[in-house]
Motif scaffolding. Structure first.
Motif, mmCIF file in Angstrom:
data_model
loop_
_atom_site.group_PDB
_atom_site.id
_atom_site.type_symbol
_atom_site.label_atom_id
_atom_site.label_comp_id
_atom_site.label_asym_id
_atom_site.label_seq_id
_atom_site.Cartn_x
_atom_site.Cartn_y
_atom_site.Cartn_z
ATOM 1 N N UNK A 44 0.866 -1.168 0.000
ATOM 2 C CA UNK A 44 0.000 0.000 0.000
ATOM 3 C C UNK A 44 0.904 1.220 0.000
ATOM 4 N N UNK A 45 0.835 1.967 -1.090
ATOM 5 C CA UNK A 45 1.749 3.094 -1.299
ATOM 6 C C UNK A 45 0.933 4.377 -1.283
ATOM 7 N N UNK A 46 1.439 5.395 -0.602
ATOM 8 C CA UNK A 46 0.666 6.624 -0.456
ATOM 9 C C UNK A 46 1.356 7.855 -0.993
ATOM 10 N N UNK A 47 0.537 8.782 -1.485
ATOM 11 C CA UNK A 47 0.969 10.128 -1.818
ATOM 12 C C UNK A 47 0.316 11.056 -0.791
ATOM 13 N N UNK A 48 1.119 11.623 0.108
ATOM 14 C CA UNK A 48 0.602 12.469 1.171
ATOM 15 C C UNK A 48 0.930 13.919 0.849
ATOM 16 N N UNK A 49 -0.071 14.777 0.967
ATOM 17 C CA UNK A 49 0.175 16.197 0.717
ATOM 18 C C UNK A 49 -1.109 16.978 0.694
ATOM 19 N N UNK A 50 -1.019 18.307 0.736
ATOM 20 C CA UNK A 50 -2.220 19.147 0.733
ATOM 21 C C UNK A 50 -2.819 19.231 -0.655
ATOM 22 N N UNK A 51 -3.990 19.817 -0.764
ATOM 23 C CA UNK A 51 -4.569 20.069 -2.073
ATOM 24 C C UNK A 51 -3.624 20.947 -2.886
ATOM 25 N N UNK A 52 -3.454 20.588 -4.153
ATOM 26 C CA UNK A 52 -2.554 21.343 -5.013
ATOM 27 C C UNK A 52 -1.122 20.867 -5.005
ATOM 28 N N UNK A 53 -0.843 19.762 -4.298
ATOM 29 C CA UNK A 53 0.529 19.263 -4.223
ATOM 30 C C UNK A 53 0.955 18.522 -5.481
ATOM 31 N N UNK A 54 -0.019 18.116 -6.320
ATOM 32 C CA UNK A 54 0.300 17.349 -7.520
ATOM 33 C C UNK A 54 -0.101 15.896 -7.425
ATOM 34 N N UNK A 55 -0.789 15.524 -6.347
ATOM 35 C CA UNK A 55 -1.157 14.129 -6.135
ATOM 36 C C UNK A 55 -2.134 13.634 -7.202
ATOM 37 N N UNK A 56 -3.215 14.372 -7.409
ATOM 38 C CA UNK A 56 -4.247 13.925 -8.356
ATOM 39 C C UNK A 56 -3.722 13.914 -9.786
ATOM 40 N N UNK A 57 -2.876 14.868 -10.136
ATOM 41 C CA UNK A 57 -2.280 14.877 -11.476
ATOM 42 C C UNK A 57 -1.413 13.637 -11.687
ATOM 43 N N UNK A 58 -0.685 13.259 -10.650
ATOM 44 C CA UNK A 58 0.129 12.046 -10.727
ATOM 45 C C UNK A 58 -0.751 10.817 -10.890
ATOM 46 N N UNK A 59 -1.829 10.754 -10.142
ATOM 47 C CA UNK A 59 -2.725 9.598 -10.213
ATOM 48 C C UNK A 59 -3.369 9.464 -11.588
ATOM 49 N N UNK A 60 -3.714 10.574 -12.208
ATOM 50 C CA UNK A 60 -4.320 10.513 -13.538
ATOM 51 C C UNK A 60 -3.330 10.000 -14.575
ATOM 52 N N UNK A 61 -2.065 10.334 -14.413
ATOM 53 C CA UNK A 61 -1.057 9.774 -15.321
ATOM 54 C C UNK A 61 -0.897 8.280 -15.088
ATOM 55 N N UNK A 62 -0.887 7.865 -13.819
ATOM 56 C CA UNK A 62 -0.751 6.448 -13.505
ATOM 57 C C UNK A 62 -1.953 5.663 -14.008
#
Length: 321
Positions: free
Chosen positions: A42-60
């Motif tokens: 289970x791998x996590x991307x932790x960060x506030x809104x605007x950190x780039x998490x969702x953009x990374x997930x859409x690429x993945x």
């Protein structure tokens, strides 16, 4: 009944990203990150809104093209193998995208048919997933009749209809009450034990600590740190934190002024608008010495360090700012 979730060939390399970038016009949301996710973790991307998490997930998820760098999902290139990747992964988006015109069962059944799964097989999987999501008794209910927690459980169940090897969960518990969050955590534990690799974005520190074997802390499109929750806390914080709260406008002064009076008592001091944080290996000892200096906070708390403290140390701001 045990739900069989994982299908497909076995490989340890689930996600590999090197120098991964994502730009929107002149704005660079993801600024060259390196990530490797192993099978079964289970791998996590932790960060506030605007950190780039969702953009990374859409690429993945192979639904948003990369702007630079290297990305491999299940050993494939999303630029050329998008359909093959999407057939083997599950995606639970941040917002529920359920069909309100259909009942609970049909939301699962029709989604399964999108994958070309035979009717008989889809019906069997729907029964399994309704049981897994604790929604069997709601099978004929319309989506509008469900609570927020039930909708999230249905969304997760729908993302499992193709028995994915890799499940992407973007802020899976945002907006849920604590009880509903813990029910979802239990579901995700079961998925991990069934062999599904989980990739989770979250801005909840307790969620990341509970669910993630490893994680990266993201801020402003870059990775600030990587490791297990325990490793990150050990590397970037102290064993305990003493929290002090003072009456605003009291004679003790502002949090910044108080910080200068107690700065030598702790390894590090953070002055937040509503409280003072003293990082130390012995919080009770620090509190005693604070009182010896004539300071009288209206409330005190000694707690263990968390990922919130790690993020504050790395970025200079609270995770929920």
């Amino acid at each position: 009944m045990r739900v069989r979730l994982v299908s497909g060939p076995v490989s340890d390399a689930m996600i590999h990203a090197a120098g991964l970038r994502k730009s929107f016009g002149g704005f660079e949301a993801v600024r060259g990150i390196d990530v490797d996710v192993r099978r079964g973790e289970a791998f996590g991307f932790l960060g506030p809104n605007g950190a780039g998490k969702s953009s990374t997930m859409r690429m993945i998820a192979a639904v948003s093209p990369t702007s630079g760098g290297t990305l491999q999902i299940l050993g494939m290139d999303p630029a050329t193998d998008g359909p093959a990747i999407r057939a083997r992964i599950g995606v639970c988006p941040q917002e529920d995208t359920l069909d309100n015109e259909l009942n609970v069962r049909d939301n699962l059944y029709i989604y399964g048919r999108y994958f070309g799964i035979p009717r008989k097989v889809v019906n069997e999987r729907v029964d399994e997933l309704l049981e897994f999501a604790m929604l069997t008794e709601k099978a004929t209910a319309k989506v509008d009749e469900l609570s927020g927690g039930m909708k999230r459980r249905l969304t997760i169940a729908r993302s499992l209809v193709n028995r994915p090897e890799l499940l992407l969960l973007d802020e899976p518990t945002t907006g849920l009450d604590p009880q509903a969050r813990h029910v979802l955590w239990d579901q995700l534990y079961r998925l991990k034990h069934a062999g599904v690799t989980l990739v989770i974005t979250t801005h909840y520190m307790d969620e990341a600590e509970q669910l993630c074997d490893r994680l990266v802390v993201m801020d402003k499109g870059v990775i600030a740190a990587e490791g297990s929750p325990a490793e990150l806390i050990a590397a970037h914080s102290t064993r305990e934190v003493a929290e002090l709260r003072f009456v605003v406008g009291s004679e003790a002064g502002t949090p910044e002024e108080i910080a200068t009076r107690v700065g030598d008592l702790a390894t590090r001091v953070e002055a937040l608008p509503d409280r003072l944080l003293l990082y130390t290996d012995d919080g009770d000892e620090v509190l005693a010495r604070v009182h010896e200096r004539g300071l009288r906070p209206v409330a005190t708390l000694v707690r263990r360090s968390t990922l919130e403290d790690v993020f504050l140390r790395l970025t200079g701001r609270s995770l929920v700012d």
